[in-house]
Design a protein around this motif. Structure first.
Motif, mmCIF file in Angstrom:
data_model
loop_
_atom_site.group_PDB
_atom_site.id
_atom_site.type_symbol
_atom_site.label_atom_id
_atom_site.label_comp_id
_atom_site.label_asym_id
_atom_site.label_seq_id
_atom_site.Cartn_x
_atom_site.Cartn_y
_atom_site.Cartn_z
ATOM 1 N N LEU A 151 0.319 2.922 4.996
ATOM 2 C CA LEU A 151 -0.743 3.585 4.520
ATOM 3 C C LEU A 151 -1.161 4.558 5.533
ATOM 4 O O LEU A 151 -1.524 4.288 6.689
ATOM 5 N N LEU A 152 -1.212 5.924 4.990
ATOM 6 C CA LEU A 152 -1.946 7.053 5.776
ATOM 7 C C LEU A 152 -3.270 6.912 5.342
ATOM 8 O O LEU A 152 -3.737 7.679 4.399
ATOM 9 N N LEU A 153 -4.196 6.296 6.049
ATOM 10 C CA LEU A 153 -5.727 6.358 5.860
ATOM 11 C C LEU A 153 -6.431 7.581 6.377
ATOM 12 O O LEU A 153 -6.264 8.128 7.636
ATOM 13 N N ASP A 154 -6.562 8.376 5.584
ATOM 14 C CA ASP A 154 -6.917 9.859 5.523
ATOM 15 C C ASP A 154 -8.507 10.158 6.298
ATOM 16 O O ASP A 154 -9.183 9.388 5.705
ATOM 17 N N LEU A 155 -8.378 10.934 7.213
ATOM 18 C CA LEU A 155 -9.569 11.169 8.071
ATOM 19 C C LEU A 155 -9.738 12.977 8.027
ATOM 20 O O LEU A 155 -10.547 13.419 8.294
ATOM 21 N N GLU A 156 -8.638 13.484 7.299
ATOM 22 C CA GLU A 156 -8.605 14.805 7.325
ATOM 23 C C GLU A 156 -9.038 15.722 6.279
ATOM 24 O O GLU A 156 -10.287 15.560 5.576
ATOM 25 N N VAL B 29 -9.555 -3.210 9.079
ATOM 26 C CA VAL B 29 -8.346 -3.721 9.982
ATOM 27 C C VAL B 29 -8.848 -4.921 10.783
ATOM 28 O O VAL B 29 -8.084 -5.910 10.586
ATOM 29 N N SER B 30 -10.109 -5.088 11.197
ATOM 30 C CA SER B 30 -10.667 -6.102 11.919
ATOM 31 C C SER B 30 -10.616 -7.353 11.056
ATOM 32 O O SER B 30 -10.392 -8.596 11.528
ATOM 33 N N GLU B 31 -10.769 -7.059 9.722
ATOM 34 C CA GLU B 31 -10.921 -8.294 8.699
ATOM 35 C C GLU B 31 -9.471 -8.777 8.069
ATOM 36 O O GLU B 31 -9.284 -9.457 7.288
ATOM 37 N N GLY B 32 -8.519 -8.010 8.915
ATOM 38 C CA GLY B 32 -6.980 -8.137 8.250
ATOM 39 C C GLY B 32 -6.579 -7.962 7.036
ATOM 40 O O GLY B 32 -5.402 -8.529 6.429
ATOM 41 N N LYS B 33 -7.263 -6.734 6.450
ATOM 42 C CA LYS B 33 -6.876 -6.593 5.068
ATOM 43 C C LYS B 33 -5.621 -5.608 5.041
ATOM 44 O O LYS B 33 -4.908 -5.444 3.830
ATOM 45 N N PHE B 34 -5.027 -5.229 6.129
ATOM 46 C CA PHE B 34 -3.776 -4.345 6.126
ATOM 47 C C PHE B 34 -2.886 -4.969 6.750
ATOM 48 O O PHE B 34 -2.031 -4.111 7.121
ATOM 49 N N THR B 35 -2.700 -6.039 6.726
ATOM 50 C CA THR B 35 -1.487 -6.807 7.504
ATOM 51 C C THR B 35 -0.310 -6.747 6.878
ATOM 52 O O THR B 35 0.660 -6.786 7.562
ATOM 53 N N ASP B 36 -0.234 -6.428 5.563
ATOM 54 C CA ASP B 36 1.048 -6.073 4.778
ATOM 55 C C ASP B 36 1.671 -4.684 4.929
ATOM 56 O O ASP B 36 2.622 -4.517 4.177
ATOM 57 N N PHE B 37 1.009 -3.991 5.694
ATOM 58 C CA PHE B 37 1.354 -2.614 5.611
ATOM 59 C C PHE B 37 1.419 -2.059 7.308
ATOM 60 O O PHE B 37 0.723 -2.596 8.100
ATOM 61 N N LEU B 38 2.399 -1.264 7.352
ATOM 62 C CA LEU B 38 2.068 -0.117 8.616
ATOM 63 C C LEU B 38 1.015 0.872 8.522
ATOM 64 O O LEU B 38 0.698 1.193 7.222
ATOM 65 N N VAL B 39 0.064 0.983 9.105
ATOM 66 C CA VAL B 39 -1.375 1.811 9.099
ATOM 67 C C VAL B 39 -1.079 2.883 9.984
ATOM 68 O O VAL B 39 -1.087 2.604 11.481
ATOM 69 N N PHE B 40 -1.077 4.093 9.495
ATOM 70 C CA PHE B 40 -1.181 5.539 10.257
ATOM 71 C C PHE B 40 -2.181 6.155 9.708
ATOM 72 O O PHE B 40 -1.982 7.123 8.756
ATOM 73 N N PRO B 41 -3.345 6.251 10.328
ATOM 74 C CA PRO B 41 -4.570 6.988 10.053
ATOM 75 C C PRO B 41 -4.039 8.500 10.242
ATOM 76 O O PRO B 41 -3.081 8.737 11.121
ATOM 77 N N HIS C 75 11.106 -1.469 10.691
ATOM 78 C CA HIS C 75 10.083 -1.302 9.731
ATOM 79 C C HIS C 75 10.697 -0.357 8.640
ATOM 80 O O HIS C 75 11.383 0.777 8.768
ATOM 81 N N LEU C 76 10.277 -0.602 7.340
ATOM 82 C CA LEU C 76 10.671 0.209 6.455
ATOM 83 C C LEU C 76 9.350 1.400 6.140
ATOM 84 O O LEU C 76 8.170 1.246 6.537
ATOM 85 N N MET C 77 9.975 2.606 6.068
ATOM 86 C CA MET C 77 9.091 3.864 5.783
ATOM 87 C C MET C 77 9.429 4.452 4.654
ATOM 88 O O MET C 77 9.465 5.866 4.492
ATOM 89 N N ARG C 78 9.511 3.845 3.201
ATOM 90 C CA ARG C 78 10.227 4.516 2.250
ATOM 91 C C ARG C 78 9.015 5.317 1.602
ATOM 92 O O ARG C 78 9.255 6.373 0.755
ATOM 93 N N SER C 79 7.848 4.769 1.597
ATOM 94 C CA SER C 79 6.705 5.278 0.957
ATOM 95 C C SER C 79 5.522 5.339 2.090
ATOM 96 O O SER C 79 5.022 4.408 2.436
ATOM 97 N N LEU C 80 4.893 6.334 1.899
ATOM 98 C CA LEU C 80 3.679 6.791 2.935
ATOM 99 C C LEU C 80 2.555 7.068 1.935
ATOM 100 O O LEU C 80 2.597 8.484 1.670
ATOM 101 N N MET C 81 1.609 6.434 1.538
ATOM 102 C CA MET C 81 0.668 6.649 0.612
ATOM 103 C C MET C 81 -0.489 6.949 1.527
ATOM 104 O O MET C 81 -1.315 6.341 2.184
ATOM 105 N N PHE C 82 -1.290 8.216 0.963
ATOM 106 C CA PHE C 82 -2.440 8.784 1.379
ATOM 107 C C PHE C 82 -3.766 7.991 0.726
ATOM 108 O O PHE C 82 -3.624 7.776 -0.578
ATOM 109 N N VAL C 83 -4.554 7.494 1.603
ATOM 110 C CA VAL C 83 -5.812 6.958 0.838
ATOM 111 C C VAL C 83 -6.978 7.522 1.733
ATOM 112 O O VAL C 83 -7.118 7.507 2.856
#
Length: 300
Positions: free
Chosen positions: A35-40, A60-72, A8-16
């Protein structure tokens, strides 16, 4: 861990901020690797954390993040929200979690065992969900090696400079002198244990010249990626954490010459008057591996 990093690529980790659907919609049209899906920190008041968890599960259930690594980014151990975050979001489509305020190895070990318990209960293979500890305090910087070794789930460590400076009682100076030593220590700790060092966010998101200066330092120190606050930063971040055309050409030539030397029974190959040793071959292989991952991502 190693297989995950190599795949996996991890060049950019974007907070959302995960409670804001407009920003989630914008994020899926960007080119971030993670995608760093922020809860904090960016999700306040507390009732918005409920919305954030619901949004993540829905998208996630709708498959909208399939092109990304997802790390909340979950809430910290003392928040009262961590168990809810972990239990609700250990689902297919989530690759792991950014774990904040990791001061020592024990903190990461605690989170590892929490995830293990949840995986057992849900019938998920143990070790499925990876961890990116966030290094945000002076203690965490000094304990970086311990944090890297605390769990086989750890695939990267990331530096949170603003919390670090506040904890230190220092000053985030324009030259970045106050950040240089912790950045170097974090990068070395990560590389010593075969995981990825991720650099701190660039706070002045509209100053791309300053961002580029930070990226040069980050590359020189051995960082493999950077956390990102604004999509406008992605192009520069990807440029600095991707091999250049010259690096790719040199790597291909180096491996070709090394193979030729081996097939001819020569113990040593040379390029531009320099011996091609094992470390150079390993570095060239990494360049071409990253090139392949980038091509795969761009083709999707």
């Amino acid at each position: 861990m190693k297989d995950f990093i190599q795949a996996h690529l991890m060049r950019s980790l974007m907070f959302v901020p995960a409670h804001r659907e407009k920003l989630l919609e914008s994020a899926i049209n960007r080119s971030a690797d993670v995608l760093l899906l922020d809860l904090e920190d960016s999700v306040q008041p507390a009732e918005n954390k409920v919305i954030a968890r619901k949004n993540i599960k829905k998208w996630v259930s709708e498959g909208k993040f399939t092109d990304f690594l997802v790390f909340p980014r979950v809430n910290d151990r003392e928040s009262g929200e961590l168990l809810r975050d972990a239990y609700e979001l250990t689902i297919e489509g989530i690759h792991g979690f950014m774990y904040p305020k990791s001061k020592k190895g024990e903190d990461v070990y605690f989170f590892d065992k929490l995830l293990e318990t949840i995986e057992y209960e849900k019938g998920i293979p143990v070790g499925t969900f990876k961890i990116i500890p966030l290094i945000e305090t002076a203690a965490a910087v000094l304990n970086a090696q311990e944090i890297c070794q605390a769990s086989d789930r750890v695939v990267a460590i990331a530096y949170g400079c603003e919390d670090f400076i506040a904890d230190l009682g220092g000053i985030h100076d324009e030259e970045g002198q106050s950040l240089f030593t912790p950045r170097a220590l974090i990068a070395m700790a990560a590389k010593a244990h075969g995981i990825l060092p991720i650099d701190t966010v660039h706070i002045n998101v509209h100053d791309l010249e300053e961002l580029e200066q930070n990226l040069r330092v980050a590359r020189n120190l051995g960082f493999e990626g950077m956390m990102v606050l604004n999509p406008k930063e992605l192009e520069l971040v990807h440029r600095y954490f991707s091999p250049s055309a010259k690096e790719i050409k040199d790597a291909e030539e180096m491996l070709q010459l090394a193979d030729q030397a081996k097939s001819q029974g020569n113990g040593v190959a040379m390029i531009n008057g320099k011996f091609i040793g094992p470390p150079m071959i390993i570095a060239a292989q990494k360049v071409l591996k990253k090139k392949m991952l980038i091509e795969m991502k761009n083709s999707r």
